[in-house]
Design a protein around this motif. Structure first.
Motif: not given
Ligand code: ZN
Ligand code: ZN
Length: 358
Positions: A185, A216, A227-229, A320, A334
């Motif tokens: 994304f 993010d 997906d990580m933040t 998250e 996240e």
């Protein structure tokens, strides 16, 4: 792919439909292996066909050996091809993804195809993808690992004066140079008051001492997303920033402590939400706690107040929580986990203590 088609056949029986027309790219890939951008899958009890144009026919044949490939051309459009298949198979009811198919396409097809009952499948095909296989989990874990490596890298690069766009580009190019085939994304790199917007777009704003910086991001590995933040502080954190960060971190840890097979998404969400509310920041956490990740970045089931699906072993979830204070800034942390019988396996390994970039 065999067990996937078998599960699809069961689904078709439940939905009482003789054939399905698949238009969603992720469902197409899941059921056939075909990763092209355009096309349809037609699957009945008698045959499995990929309908696509000449840009993708070679690729479809290579990726989906169990499927017959038919080329959409000027002389034979998809309407003609699907119509011929339906007539040959004597299809009386056709399942389609009513939440995905474009209205104009549905109208055109319904007019042009042989008479049949059209059955909206809602999310029935997405449900086939809820529980991830070992193979899928391995791809998701690898994608997440690439994200972790990108985080270690960015820590060496970050400095006051760098723009948000430069941060985003650095993360993205690192991931692509280290095994990612694409981004999952659009990367978020939001600093200072921008970090109060959960989905801020990176801008030309420069990082300044005293800014929160929320990053993010995620990539794709063999089609599967990560997906990580992480949120860091540029320079020294003040006491308020430390407090907000600590509340978010504790909310995340509390949610992780209860996640396991058998709990609902709403129950997990409530644990984190209560923690944030009890600390006095309830009004600053507006979004759901998490979502599943697979071929698509935001999959079901959700961890949210309306997430009533019971979690099962083999599902993935992001956890998250965040606090976003307009005019001040925000924090989100996240992780992406795999749900197990006893708890979870965290696919994210980047540190979570507050990092100050000197
Ligand atoms: Zn994210
Ligand atoms: Zn997410």
């Amino acid at each position: 792919m065999k067990d996937r088609i078998e599960r699809l056949m069961n689904c078709m029986e439940e939905q009482k439909t003789d054939a399905v027309l698949v238009t969603d790219g992720c469902n197409m890939r899941y059921l056939s292996g075909f990763s092209g951008e355009t096309g349809y899958l037609y699957i009945s009890g008698k045959r499995k066909v990929i309908l696509t144009d000449s840009r993708y026919t070679t690729q479809a044949k290579e990726e989906s050996r169990e499927f017959e490939v038919q080329e959409i051309s000027q002389s034979a459009g998809y309407q003609e091809l699907i119509g011929a298949l339906m007539r040959a198979d004597e299809i009386r009811s056709l399942g389609f993804e009513d939440q995905v198919m474009i209205y104009a396409d549905a109208m055109k097809l319904q007019k042009g195809l042989p008479r049949a009952e059209w059955k909206g499948l809602r999310g029935a095909l997405d449900e086939l993808r809820l529980i991830k296989s070992e193979e899928e989990l391995a791809c998701i874990a690898r994608a997440e690992q690439i994200g972790d490596e990108a985080f270690s890298h960015i820590l060496n690069v970050l400095h006051a004066g760098m723009t948000e766009l430069e941060v985003a580009v650095e993360l993205e190019s690192y991931m692509k140079r280290n095994g990612a085939s694409a981004l999952a994304f659009d990367t978020i790199a939001a600093s200072g008051i921008h970090s109060a917007m959960p989905h801020a777009t990176p801008s030309g704003k420069k990082l300044e001492n005293g800014d929160f910086l929320t990053m993010d991001y995620g990539c794709k590995y063999k089609g599967y997303c990560s997906d990580m933040t992480r949120t860091v502080v540029i320079g020294k954190a003040d006491s308020r920033q430390r407090e907000i960060y600590q509340v978010v971190l504790e909310a995340q840890q509390a949610a992780l402590a209860v996640i396991r097979e058998g709990i609902t998404g709403a129950e997990v969400d409530r644990v984190a939400r209560d923690r944030i509310r009890d600390a006095g920041y309830g009004e600053y956490f507006g979004h759901g706690l998490g979502h599943s990740v697979g071929l698509f970045i935001h999959e079901e089931p959700r961890l949210s107040p309306s997430g009533h699906t019971v979690l099962k072993k083999g599902m993935t979830e992001t956890v998250e929580p965040g606090i976003y204070i307009p005019g001040v800034g925000g924090v989100r942390i996240e992780d992406l986990v795999e749900v197990t019988q006893e708890g979870y396996r965290n696919l994210t390994s980047s540190p979570k203590q507050l990092i100050e970039i000197s």
